[in-house]
Design an enzyme around this catalytic site. Structure first.
Site, PDB file in Angstrom:
ATOM      1  N   TYR A 269       0.837  -1.219   0.000  1.00 20.63           N
ATOM      2  CA  TYR A 269       0.000   0.000   0.000  1.00 20.63           C
ATOM      3  C   TYR A 269       0.869   1.266   0.000  1.00 20.63           C
ATOM      4  O   TYR A 269       0.643   2.190  -0.784  1.00 20.63           O
ATOM      5  CB  TYR A 269      -0.908  -0.036   1.227  1.00 20.63           C
ATOM      6  CG  TYR A 269      -1.897   1.107   1.321  1.00 20.63           C
ATOM      7  CD1 TYR A 269      -3.016   1.150   0.492  1.00 20.63           C
ATOM      8  CD2 TYR A 269      -1.736   2.125   2.255  1.00 20.63           C
ATOM      9  CE1 TYR A 269      -3.939   2.194   0.581  1.00 20.63           C
ATOM     10  CE2 TYR A 269      -2.648   3.167   2.358  1.00 20.63           C
ATOM     11  CZ  TYR A 269      -3.755   3.200   1.524  1.00 20.63           C
ATOM     12  OH  TYR A 269      -4.659   4.228   1.616  1.00 20.63           O
TER      13      TYR A 269
ATOM     14  N   LYS B 130       1.112   4.145  -2.876  1.00 21.66           N
ATOM     15  CA  LYS B 130       0.736   5.539  -2.607  1.00 21.66           C
ATOM     16  C   LYS B 130       1.931   6.489  -2.773  1.00 21.66           C
ATOM     17  O   LYS B 130       1.769   7.637  -3.188  1.00 21.66           O
ATOM     18  CB  LYS B 130       0.130   5.670  -1.207  1.00 21.66           C
ATOM     19  CG  LYS B 130      -1.216   4.948  -1.056  1.00 21.66           C
ATOM     20  CD  LYS B 130      -2.271   5.508  -1.987  1.00 21.66           C
ATOM     21  CE  LYS B 130      -3.664   5.002  -1.683  1.00 21.66           C
ATOM     22  NZ  LYS B 130      -4.663   5.539  -2.604  1.00 21.66           N
TER      23      LYS B 130
HETATM   24  N1  NAD Z   1      -9.914   5.924   4.956  1.00 20.97           N
HETATM   25  C1  NAD Z   1      -8.702   6.377   5.191  1.00 20.97           C
HETATM   26  O1  NAD Z   1      -8.295   6.550   6.341  1.00 20.97           O
HETATM   27  C2  NAD Z   1      -7.777   6.710   4.045  1.00 20.97           C
HETATM   28  C3  NAD Z   1      -6.560   7.321   4.364  1.00 20.97           C
HETATM   29  C4  NAD Z   1      -5.696   7.662   3.347  1.00 20.97           C
HETATM   30  C5  NAD Z   1      -6.029   7.394   2.036  1.00 20.97           C
HETATM   31  N2  NAD Z   1      -7.204   6.785   1.750  1.00 20.97           N
HETATM   32  C6  NAD Z   1      -7.490   6.526   0.341  1.00 20.97           C
HETATM   33  O2  NAD Z   1      -8.721   7.083  -0.001  1.00 20.97           O
HETATM   34  C7  NAD Z   1      -9.305   6.363  -1.068  1.00 20.97           C
HETATM   35  C8  NAD Z   1     -10.742   5.995  -0.725  1.00 20.97           C
HETATM   36  O3  NAD Z   1     -10.716   5.115   0.383  1.00 20.97           O
HETATM   37  P1  NAD Z   1     -11.926   4.957   1.432  1.00 20.97           P
HETATM   38  O4  NAD Z   1     -11.369   5.177   2.765  1.00 20.97           O
HETATM   39  O5  NAD Z   1     -13.105   5.716   0.991  1.00 20.97           O
HETATM   40  O6  NAD Z   1     -12.156   3.374   1.301  1.00 20.97           O
HETATM   41  P2  NAD Z   1     -13.401   2.498   0.858  1.00 20.97           P
HETATM   42  O7  NAD Z   1     -12.917   1.101   0.930  1.00 20.97           O
HETATM   43  O8  NAD Z   1     -14.617   2.899   1.612  1.00 20.97           O
HETATM   44  O9  NAD Z   1     -13.614   2.950  -0.652  1.00 20.97           O
HETATM   45  C9  NAD Z   1     -12.788   2.540  -1.688  1.00 20.97           C
HETATM   46  C10 NAD Z   1     -13.518   2.715  -2.981  1.00 20.97           C
HETATM   47  O10 NAD Z   1     -12.708   2.210  -4.042  1.00 20.97           O
HETATM   48  C11 NAD Z   1     -13.449   1.273  -4.791  1.00 20.97           C
HETATM   49  N3  NAD Z   1     -12.571   0.288  -5.399  1.00 20.97           N
HETATM   50  C12 NAD Z   1     -11.707  -0.550  -4.782  1.00 20.97           C
HETATM   51  N4  NAD Z   1     -11.098  -1.312  -5.712  1.00 20.97           N
HETATM   52  C13 NAD Z   1     -11.576  -0.942  -6.919  1.00 20.97           C
HETATM   53  C14 NAD Z   1     -11.331  -1.349  -8.239  1.00 20.97           C
HETATM   54  N5  NAD Z   1     -10.461  -2.330  -8.539  1.00 20.97           N
HETATM   55  N6  NAD Z   1     -12.009  -0.742  -9.244  1.00 20.97           N
HETATM   56  C15 NAD Z   1     -12.894   0.248  -8.978  1.00 20.97           C
HETATM   57  N7  NAD Z   1     -13.175   0.675  -7.739  1.00 20.97           N
HETATM   58  C16 NAD Z   1     -12.520   0.077  -6.726  1.00 20.97           C
HETATM   59  C17 NAD Z   1     -14.435   0.677  -3.785  1.00 20.97           C
HETATM   60  O11 NAD Z   1     -15.496   0.061  -4.428  1.00 20.97           O
HETATM   61  C18 NAD Z   1     -14.817   1.933  -3.021  1.00 20.97           C
HETATM   62  O12 NAD Z   1     -15.780   2.680  -3.721  1.00 20.97           O
HETATM   63  C19 NAD Z   1      -8.400   5.152  -1.316  1.00 20.97           C
HETATM   64  O13 NAD Z   1      -7.521   5.424  -2.392  1.00 20.97           O
HETATM   65  C20 NAD Z   1      -7.625   5.061  -0.022  1.00 20.97           C
HETATM   66  O14 NAD Z   1      -6.377   4.449  -0.205  1.00 20.97           O
HETATM   67  C21 NAD Z   1      -8.092   6.442   2.726  1.00 20.97           C
END
Ligand code: NAD
Length: 253
Positions: free
Chosen positions: A162, A166
């Site tokens: 991951y 990133k």
């Molecule tokens: N939640 C956190 O604390 C956090 C922190 C830093 C970064 N992020 C990043 O933010 C972004 C959103 O994450 P989130 O927290 O909303 O998580 P989440 O798991 O709720 O959402 C992830 C989304 O990505 C979609 N997805 C996953 N794999 C996919 C694929 N192969 N094709 C199409 N869609 C796909 C899922 O269906 C979902 O809509 C991600 O890139 C994550 O790495 C999240």
């Protein structure tokens, strides 16, 4: 006038969490929103919320690990709306584990989704964005926003795949800014800290409390915190900002 009035914006992973929050914010700001997720059905709730906010919506099933599906999606959006002004690469997954025990499959799945998917979507929109001419309130060029993570900057034990994906997204962001800047295509990244979502719901309650204590603002972020930053970067208020990483993390780093 609303900040994204008339702009066409693609948001990947728009079915829930941060992606859904960004889609809704963009809808409220006047954008036409293209919601993508692995299935059309998964976007039903986000689509209803965006429509209720008055936005035109278009839902596309795209697995971001499938580059042919990405090219097909971009073609359909051009057919439907004639131009693409904003792309938000938000879809992402984790498959955590210690490096020593990490399988090739878990490495590939995370890197293909988070990094290769981001690259392939940028490649697909680059030509249409470069061709965009100024039209009414719409400026020439386009805006790309990549969702990276605080751990893409700091590293994190148990997340080799991951964090590498990133960190790669950050380097990719800076390169795209340099390659496409002369055509008025801006590219920036947002690095969230801990945000309440399905991704962080997996953490044990006790650990979440401990993490929150280490954050200067003493709370996890919510989707809207990231969506507000994305709306700013997508808008003309950020017209001289490119190649940057905006940390939205309550002061963690
Ligand atoms: N939640 C956190 O604390 C956090 C922190 C830093 C970064 N992020 C990043 O933010 C972004 C959103 O994450 P989130 O927290 O909303 O998580 P989440 O798991 O709720 O959402 C992830 C989304 O990505 C979609 N997805 C996953 N794999 C996919 C694929 N192969 N094709 C199409 N869609 C796909 C899922 O269906 C979902 O809509 C991600 O890139 C994550 O790495 C999240």
């Amino acid at each position: 006038m609303k900040r994204l009035e008339g702009k066409t914006a693609i948001i990947t992973g728009a079915s829930r969490g941060i992606g859904a929050a960004i889609a809704l914010k963009f809808a409220e700001e006047g954008a036409k929103v293209v919601l993508t997720a692995r299935t059309v059905e998964a976007c039903a709730e986000t689509e209803a919320a965006c429509k209720a906010a008055g936005a035109e919506t278009f839902v596309q099933a795209v697995n971001v690990a499938d580059t042919a599906a990405i090219d097909g999606c971009v073609k359909s959006v051009i057919e439907r709306f004639g131009r693409i002004d904003v792309l938000v690469n938000n879809a992402g997954i984790t498959k955590d584990g210690l490096l020593m025990r990490m399988s090739d499959e878990d490495w590939d799945a995370v890197v293909d989704t988070n990094l290769k998917g981001t690259f392939a979507f940028i490649r697909a929109v680059s030509r249409p964005m470069m061709k965009n001419r100024a039209e009414g309130n719409l400026p020439a060029g386009g805006v790309i926003i990549n969702i990276t993570s605080v751990v893409g900057i700091t590293g994190n034990a148990g997340q080799a795949n991951y964090t590498a994906s990133k960190g790669g997204v950050i380097a990719l962001t800076k390169t795209v800014a340099k390659e496409l800047g002369s055509r008025q295509v801006r590219c920036n990244a947002i690095a969230p800290g801990f945000v309440v979502s399905a991704m962080t719901d997996k953490l044990p309650e006790e650990l979440k409390k401990q993490y929150a204590e280490t954050i200067p603002l003493k709370r996890f972020g919510v989707g809207a915190d990231i969506a507000n930053a994305a709306a700013f970067l997508a808008s003309e208020e950020a017209s001289y900002i490119t190649g940057q990483v905006l940390s939205v993390n309550g002061g963690m780093i």
